[in-house]
Design a protein around this motif. Structure first.
Motif, PDB file in Angstrom:
ATOM      1  N   GLU A 116       0.847  -1.197  -0.020  1.00 47.13           N
ATOM      2  CA  GLU A 116      -0.166  -0.066  -0.045  1.00 47.13           C
ATOM      3  C   GLU A 116       0.959   1.392   0.020  1.00 47.13           C
ATOM      4  OE1 GLU A 116      -2.689  -0.471   3.131  1.00 47.13           O
ATOM      5  OE2 GLU A 116      -3.852  -1.940   2.280  1.00 47.13           O
ATOM      6  N   ARG A 159      -5.303   0.011  -7.345  1.00 47.00           N
ATOM      7  CA  ARG A 159      -4.985   1.079  -6.386  1.00 47.00           C
ATOM      8  C   ARG A 159      -6.031   1.863  -6.448  1.00 47.00           C
ATOM      9  NH1 ARG A 159      -0.552   2.354  -3.830  1.00 47.00           N
ATOM     10  NH2 ARG A 159      -0.708   4.622  -3.951  1.00 47.00           N
ATOM     11  N   SER A 183       4.137  -0.593  -6.040  1.00 50.90           N
ATOM     12  CA  SER A 183       3.373  -1.773  -5.399  1.00 50.90           C
ATOM     13  C   SER A 183       3.534  -2.887  -6.199  1.00 50.90           C
ATOM     14  CB  SER A 183       1.684  -1.373  -5.614  1.00 50.90           C
ATOM     15  OG  SER A 183       1.567  -1.245  -7.096  1.00 50.90           O
TER      16      SER A 183
END
Length: 452
Positions: free
Chosen positions: A204, A354, A448
């Motif tokens: 994250e 995301r 990520s």
């Protein structure tokens, strides 16, 4: 005189054809120039030898009566310049050859050795070999092997005799990176297999790390490579059907299943597994490149999965090299370009993922699948560089230069470090221009991509 034209030991006849051995040359500071006698000047009025001094025009001077001068006698030569050559036996002179080659003999010994070398062919040959060996001892080059040595040797061998079943081009990066890592592992000692290694990645918005050992890293690589082995019908090191597909879960399963901390014994099964993967992919033919390899939450075709594993192998090879203080270079430009291209192709899906989690900005201009959409121009500089256009609003859109809303520039190795979670997105970009939100979404999406 022996039959090969050389003088026998102790003989006084001249050796014909033997090379003259130059003696070691002293530094200029070693010579006291003030003690060297100057040649005597001719007496006034005497003629110089013909041709010794060119004619010069001298301005006329008024005649003066010069006082009589005595011709100075040349001073005696210093003892340092009149070194006598000692008469040493052959066995002593032969024993001095090594010191002579290293310029460690006294002036008397040097003169004796050099006079001996003009009349003794065996010693002259030995002196040449010793002088060449001394030259090798004073090399300024690095003693580490060139990282490209293996590929150059293989190219030379294959150029003479091509492989009947060559390694596919899409498997070449994995073949090269596993070989480089194996060369590093062969060089380290038993104790270094227990050196602590810190693995880093992003989850994250934050950095995550895990500590293990060099042997633990190789076990991690072997456990995740088992996904490719299962896709090709080979043995899975975790036991097959009940093994998890997620790379992190597989690693935890492997680490917990070993009763003792892994040692260098893990290298052999890992290397055998990588050889078997390359061999099977080479013999399987063209269609195997599109075979699906499941990672649990996503899947990749085999050719991209092998490229992903070569990237992991390089990154973790660098982690190991840092832990044991060993030099480790980046992949070749062609292989690094392929790794960057894979990450760039995964970025649109990473941005969309995301966004679904509320970590990226909303889509601003949805288009139909295959149509040009808003894009970020990703400019990779240096090693393995190039230009990529990352679609922002939908993974099905096509990146387009005409619809680029921002541009971000990164070094090739730094972009890979970002995709591996080794540097933060804030520190990565070398240059930015345009929509800041779009640039932030792409950089955080690149971070990520990293995982254990």
């Amino acid at each position: 005189m022996s039959g090969d034209g050389r003088e026998s030991e102790g003989g006084e006849e001249e050796v014909r054809g033997a090379r003259r051995i130059p003696g070691p040359r002293g530094a200029a500071d070693d010579l006291d120039l003030e003690s060297v006698p100057l040649p005597p000047l001719p007496p006034p009025g005497s003629a110089a030898p013909a041709g010794s001094v060119p004619e010069q025009s001298v301005p006329e001077q008024p005649e003066q009566s010069a006082p009589e001068q005595s011709v100075p006698e040349p001073p005696e030569a210093p003892e340092a310049l009149m070194t006598s050559v000692p008469d040493l036996p052959h066995r002593v002179l032969k024993a001095l050859l090594g010191a002579w080659a290293l310029s460690a003999c006294s002036a008397e010994e040097t003169a004796a050795v050099e006079e001996h070398l003009t009349s003794c062919a065996p010693c002259a040959d030995e002196a040449l070999r010793l002088r060449d060996a001394v030259g090798l001892l004073h090399t300024d080059g690095s003693l580490d092997l060139d990282p490209t040595l293996r590929s150059r040797v293989m190219d030379g061998c294959l150029g003479r005799r091509p492989a009947r079943i060559p390694v596919p081009e899409w498997a070449a990066p994995y073949d090269a990176e596993t070989a480089r890592l194996d060369a590093l592992l062969r060089d380290i000692g038993d104790s270094e297999w227990h050196a602590p290694v810190r693995l880093q990645w992003f989850e994250e918005e934050r950095e995550v790390s895990r500590r293990t050992t060099v042997a633990g890293v190789i076990g991690h690589l072997m456990a995740v490579d088992g996904l490719l082995s299962a896709a090709l019908g080979l043995d899975d090191p975790l036991g097959g059907g009940e093994a998890p597909l997620d790379p992190t879960e597989r690693t935890e399963r492997y680490w917990s299943s070993t009763q003792r901390p892994p040692t260098r014994a893990v290298r052999e099964p890992w290397r055998a597994q990588s050889h078997e993967l390359i061999r099977t992919a080479s013999f399987a033919g063209r269609n195997v490149a599109e075979a699906s390899v499941s990672y649990g939450a996503f899947a990749l075709p085999l050719q991209d999965a092998l490229l992903d594993r070569s990237f992991e192998c390089w990154v973790h090879g660098g982690d190991i090299a840092d832990a044991v203080d060993y030099p480790y270079e980046a992949p070749s430009a062609a292989h690094l370009h392929r790794m960057i291209d894979l990450a760039a192709r995964l970025l649109p899906a990473a941005v969309a993922g995301r966004r679904r989690s509320g970590l990226a900005g909303p889509a601003k201009d949805l288009v139909t699948a295959g149509a040009p959409g808003r894009s970020v121009h990703l400019e990779i500089e240096g090693h393995g560089g190039g230009d990529w256009y990352i679609a922002l609003d939908s993974p099905a859109a096509v990146g387009s230069p005409e619809r680029a809303v921002a541009q971000v520039a990164l070094d090739g190795v730094e972009f890979c470090r970002l995709a591996a979670g080794h540097i933060s997105p804030v520190e990565a970009a070398a240059g930015q221009e345009g929509d800041r939100e779009a640039i932030r979404d792409v950089l955080f999406a690149a971070a990520s991509l990293s995982r254990l």
